[in-house]
Design a protein around this motif. Structure first.
Motif, PDB file in Angstrom:
ATOM      1  N   VAL A  37     -42.411  43.534  21.509  1.00  0.00           N
ATOM      2  CA  VAL A  37     -42.261  42.929  20.543  1.00  0.00           C
ATOM      3  C   VAL A  37     -43.591  42.875  19.946  1.00  0.00           C
ATOM      4  N   GLY A  38     -43.365  43.716  18.527  1.00  0.00           N
ATOM      5  CA  GLY A  38     -44.770  44.314  17.658  1.00  0.00           C
ATOM      6  C   GLY A  38     -43.675  44.199  16.433  1.00  0.00           C
ATOM      7  N   PRO A  39     -45.049  44.551  15.469  1.00  0.00           N
ATOM      8  CA  PRO A  39     -44.899  44.810  14.139  1.00  0.00           C
ATOM      9  C   PRO A  39     -43.825  45.534  14.176  1.00  0.00           C
ATOM     10  N   SER A 484     -43.935  36.501  10.870  1.00  0.00           N
ATOM     11  CA  SER A 484     -43.290  36.883  10.494  1.00  0.00           C
ATOM     12  C   SER A 484     -43.486  37.366   9.066  1.00  0.00           C
ATOM     13  N   LYS A 485     -45.005  36.935   8.900  1.00  0.00           N
ATOM     14  CA  LYS A 485     -45.746  37.168   7.714  1.00  0.00           C
ATOM     15  C   LYS A 485     -46.010  38.219   7.407  1.00  0.00           C
ATOM     16  N   LEU A 486     -46.385  38.619   8.684  1.00  0.00           N
ATOM     17  CA  LEU A 486     -46.553  40.552   8.331  1.00  0.00           C
ATOM     18  C   LEU A 486     -46.257  41.676   7.811  1.00  0.00           C
ATOM     19  N   ASN A 487     -44.892  41.244   7.421  1.00  0.00           N
ATOM     20  CA  ASN A 487     -44.076  41.937   6.799  1.00  0.00           C
ATOM     21  C   ASN A 487     -42.710  41.566   6.331  1.00  0.00           C
ATOM     22  N   PRO A 488     -43.438  40.389   5.200  1.00  0.00           N
ATOM     23  CA  PRO A 488     -42.609  39.529   4.428  1.00  0.00           C
ATOM     24  C   PRO A 488     -41.030  40.010   3.879  1.00  0.00           C
ATOM     25  N   ARG A 490     -39.208  42.093   4.691  1.00  0.00           N
ATOM     26  CA  ARG A 490     -38.252  42.223   5.988  1.00  0.00           C
ATOM     27  C   ARG A 490     -37.670  40.747   6.757  1.00  0.00           C
ATOM     28  N   ASP A 491     -39.309  39.553   6.995  1.00  0.00           N
ATOM     29  CA  ASP A 491     -39.078  38.936   7.832  1.00  0.00           C
ATOM     30  C   ASP A 491     -39.187  37.177   7.925  1.00  0.00           C
ATOM     31  N   ASP A 492     -39.696  37.369   6.539  1.00  0.00           N
ATOM     32  CA  ASP A 492     -39.296  36.159   5.584  1.00  0.00           C
ATOM     33  C   ASP A 492     -38.832  35.288   6.603  1.00  0.00           C
ATOM     34  N   VAL A 493     -39.373  34.046   6.571  1.00  0.00           N
ATOM     35  CA  VAL A 493     -38.402  32.560   7.041  1.00  0.00           C
ATOM     36  C   VAL A 493     -37.916  32.074   5.409  1.00  0.00           C
TER      37      VAL A 493
END
Length: 527
Positions: A37-39, A484-488, A490-493
């Motif tokens: 589990v990493g960026p 989820s903010k490292l790559n928003p 793609r991953d934003d909530v």
């Protein structure tokens, strides 16, 4: 063929926080580990659109037989628009639900009958608020819906077939009850259950062939009481009812969405909010209560400063109970930011002046000018060096306490260093702190992950705000592995789902939102 060294074992998440002890732990997770589990390796895989905000924790069941479609791993989602969805839990291309049912018209907000003037704790509408519960043996999903029609406001219990969504077990059943009492709203020595005053926020609980539903209020608008209903799981026939404050008022059971806890003997445990209290146990506001399966009081505890908690709106019941595995101990805590550790065989009742009659009590954060409310409940993981109990109070860092020798060490064993971009320590400014889940491969210390969903920048008390999902090495909370903010892009909530913990199952993380979407995170394909 899958790599058997990393393929996740089948796991079921059939109730809020995974089990009736409310540990919040999935201990059958092998694919998601600190090294995977990493960026670059983990992120959002897909999302599923739904028709309302999601207040209920998503539930997961593997290998569900579906008409004409074989077996699928299924994630079940209930919304505030009174919809229930069954989605394929794994296939990014399967955007359409496997089935979708409506449980009646929701109650649009604002509503002059819901909450006090200016009520903002809930936005848009009220429908399914509590987390449903799955009965695997009966192949049923139990869901409680709140509806409004020309006849008024109603609570209705539904039993849905897991494969089709069709009503079963004699459902649906509309809730109604009257009990003896002289408290708020009573008429002629009887108190009637009034749906428009009663919020069904605590997760449904299944135990001993019965379904239990607990109630609090909409914004403390009286008259209301804490109610618990019991239903026969096979027929939905009501079997018992309990009221926490029959001679006074309030005493709601909301627990920030946590379900009732159940021990191996079938006793149920709940924590009440502000309300009437009497030292003889006849009125149990701001108390931890033990009930028999037929909902009679078996034991209870209330803090020595009950009156002060009630006067300050410092609900003891802002978090639910955690039964520590392998012990007869219960852990609870609320808005005061204090943990209470109780012996369930002798809970201590009330002692004027101190709580020295119970096993242990202490502040998780020393009192200061900020609030450090505990919401939803702590989670638990046993591993070499543990067991640890994890909690993320509001306006504070995530922390873990070691349980040893029958007590919690009052100095945290590990604390996060996460700082939100606003500069507020802990990454959760204002209410409600972090909603937590644990995943691990049993007690393997190198496998554990602590998952947290919380507001990103703003207070979520009476507002819909931006959210963030974070994951930490569970054996060392100083190591944040991903958020989820490292790559928003793609991953934003999107919008934070207040009080809803992540659901971890089958190598994926299912996250509810207030953005009319369920997000699914997992391991990304190699670049």
């Amino acid at each position: 063929m899958p790599d058997t060294a990393t393929a996740p074992r089948p796991v079921r998440v059939t109730t809020q926080h995974n089990d009736n002890r409310r540990t919040g732990a999935n201990l059958q997770e092998r694919a998601l580990r600190p090294e995977t589990v990493g960026p670059r390796s983990f992120g959002k895989l897909f999302s599923r659109a739904v028709d309302g905000q999601i207040y209920a924790q998503p539930l997961y069941l593997p290998q569900v037989p579906l008409p004409g479609a074989g077996q699928r791993n299924v994630v079940y989602v209930a919304t505030m628009h009174n919809s229930v969805y069954a989605f394929d839990a794994d296939d990014p291309a399967a955007a359409a639900p496997l089935w979708h049912v409506s449980l009646g018209p929701s109650a649009p907000l604002p509503d002059p009958e819901i909450g006090p003037t200016g009520y903002r704790d809930i936005a848009v509408e009220v429908g399914v608020i509590s987390t449903p519960v799955i009965d695997v043996e009966r192949h049923v999903l139990y869901v409680l819906a709140f509806t409004k029609d020309q006849q008024g406001h109603h609570h209705t219990l539904h039993a849905l077939d897991l494969s089709t969504g069709q009503e079963t077990a004699g459902g649906p059943v509309r809730l109604a009850a009257t009990v003896p009492g002289t408290g708020d709203g009573s008429v002629g020595g009887r108190i009637a259950f009034t749906s428009k005053r009663q919020l069904q926020r605590a997760a449904l609980t299944l135990a001993g062939g019965r379904v239990y539903a607990a109630f609090a209020s909409y914004g403390d608008r009286s008259p209301y009481h804490g109610w618990v209903f019991a239903f026969d799981a096979a027929t939905l026939a009501p079997t018992a009812v309990h009221v926490t404050t029959p001679g006074t008022g309030l005493g709601g059971i909301w627990q920030a969405g946590q379900g009732l806890a159940v021990d191996d003997a079938g006793f149920l445990y709940l924590i009440t909010g502000n309300g009437g209290f009497r030292a003889d146990g006849s009125e149990l506001g701001d108390s931890i209560v033990k009930l028999t399966p037929d909902l009679t009081v078996a034991d209870w505890f209330s803090p020595f400063n009950n009156a002060a908690l009630n006067a300050a709106d410092a609900d003891l019941g802002s978090a639910g109970p955690l039964l520590l595995p392998g012990t007869g101990l219960l852990l609870g805590g609320g808005k005061e930011g204090k943990f209470y550790l109780l012996d369930t065989a002798a809970m201590g009742h009330f002692q004027d002046g101190s709580d020295s009659q119970i096993v242990q009590s202490f502040f998780v954060v020393p009192p200061d000018r900020a609030s450090h409310h505990i919401h939803a409940g702590a989670v638990y993981w046993d591993f070499p060096g543990g067991p640890w109990v994890y909690v993320w109070p509001e306006n504070a860092f995530l922390r873990a306490y070691r349980f040893t020798g029958g007590l919690l060490q009052t100095t945290p064993a590990s604390t996060s260093t996460t700082t939100d971009p606003t500069g507020v320590p802990g990454g959760a400014p204002g209410m409600p702190g972090g909603m937590l889940s644990v995943s691990a491969d049993g007690g393997d210390a190198g496998s554990g992950l602590l998952w947290a969903s919380h507001p990103y920048r703003e207070n979520a008390n009476q507002a819909v705000v931006e959210g963030v999902l974070r994951v930490y090495r569970a054996a060392d909370l100083t190591q944040e592995l991903w958020n989820s903010k490292l790559n928003p892009a793609r991953d934003d909530v999107g919008s934070f789902a207040k009080f809803v913990p992540p659901t971890v199952a089958g190598g994926k993380v299912y996250l509810a939102t207030f953005s009319k979407a369920l997000h699914v995170y997992g391991l990304l394909a190699p670049e």
